[in-house]
Enzyme design. Sequence first.
Site, PDB file in Angstrom:
ATOM      1  N   ASP A   1       2.667  19.025 -61.385  1.00  0.00           N
ATOM      2  CA  ASP A   1       2.033  18.497 -62.467  1.00  0.00           C
ATOM      3  C   ASP A   1       3.309  17.247 -63.772  1.00  0.00           C
ATOM      4  O   ASP A   1       2.325  17.394 -65.093  1.00  0.00           O
ATOM      5  CB  ASP A   1       0.790  18.916 -63.430  1.00  0.00           C
ATOM      6  CG  ASP A   1       1.109  20.399 -63.995  1.00  0.00           C
ATOM      7  OD1 ASP A   1       2.188  20.675 -64.457  1.00  0.00           O
ATOM      8  OD2 ASP A   1       0.399  20.617 -64.639  1.00  0.00           O
TER       9      ASP A   1
ATOM     10  N   GLU B   1       0.298  26.331 -57.018  1.00  0.00           N
ATOM     11  CA  GLU B   1      -0.092  25.353 -57.790  1.00  0.00           C
ATOM     12  C   GLU B   1      -1.227  26.245 -57.889  1.00  0.00           C
ATOM     13  O   GLU B   1      -1.987  26.616 -57.518  1.00  0.00           O
ATOM     14  CB  GLU B   1      -0.637  23.880 -57.008  1.00  0.00           C
ATOM     15  CG  GLU B   1      -1.642  22.319 -58.341  1.00  0.00           C
ATOM     16  CD  GLU B   1      -0.583  23.000 -59.379  1.00  0.00           C
ATOM     17  OE1 GLU B   1      -0.472  23.584 -60.553  1.00  0.00           O
ATOM     18  OE2 GLU B   1       0.068  21.825 -59.225  1.00  0.00           O
TER      19      GLU B   1
END
Length: 356
Positions: free
Chosen positions: A319, A243
């Site tokens: 996401d 991430e």
Amino acid sequence: MIVGSGLRHVKKTMLSAGAAVALAAGLLAGVPAPSQAAASQACDIYAAGGTPCVAAHSTTRALYASYNGSLYQVRRSSDNATQNIGLLSAGGYANAAAQDSFCARTTCVITVIYDQSGRGNHLTQAPPGGFSGPAAGGYDNLAVATAAPTMVGGHKAYGVFVAPGTGYRNNNTNGIARGDQPEGMYAVFDGTHYNGGCCFDYGNAETNSRDNGNGTMEAIYFGNIKVWGYGTGNGPWVMADLENGLFSGVNPGYNAGNPTVSHRYLTAIVKGEPNHWSIRAGNAQSGNLSTYYNGARPNAAGYNPMKKEGAIILGIGGDNSNDSAGTFYEGVMTSGYPTDATENAVQANIVAAGYK
């Protein structure tokens, strides 16, 4: 550590990593005929090494010698009917003829990729998150079921062809690593199908389909994007999506130890435990694994300790960024940090499976 004792297929007696190697050595010494199943499959080897699978996905073959359930589900466009696609025999290969018959004269998509571990960690159409997909309601597209034909063990099978906008996810999982808990994962990809979009991943992600900050993911990435991290040559590279960063080694950006890889069938591995992680890869048709990185967590804020959330993604970023391309054939996630010896035995099993 995540407890794996509830797995339906895990052997009660755990063997050493050396025993796991012996399992694979025995398999290679007498490679089964294409119509036969191996005596021990990838998840049996992980269990023997003390790091059982907590998710096991494949559209091509069984990942346990005893597995005889469905691999995936398809839906045809002519009437929206669905059918589960199973195996030719327990522990064996996909029954592609069943898909061909069901989908004849129409188009089918893959709606579910079943988890063979018994944990119920099935993958379905990814919902919208930080990014929306192109399908109704902002969901991602589903893969066309015939877009990635292959041969494995002398049998026809189909992979999961991820075009940009395609993605699968499970945000409500059972037994997947969270926080800084140890885990391993591998996937077999088509090493010639990739792009520079974000992000063709398989692994651990956020449970709300949004970017929750550094260290909230731990997934295998494959492609040639250079925005965050990259290795030698022009790519593609196997990297870790943690991430807000694709990492090819300890440093953000360039790491010389991570080479361009483009095997037609590629074994890709990422594994992590407290302040330690590794990238490994190899040719899924022959030979051994190579280690591209093995060491401390990235030299950047937010990745030690990790804050993994335990969702599972395929073909997308955490996401729901969905500009990527790739092809997936099989992959697993484990409870605990597998030894290199266990992974080497799994690699031998993948080679013996006979992708062509």
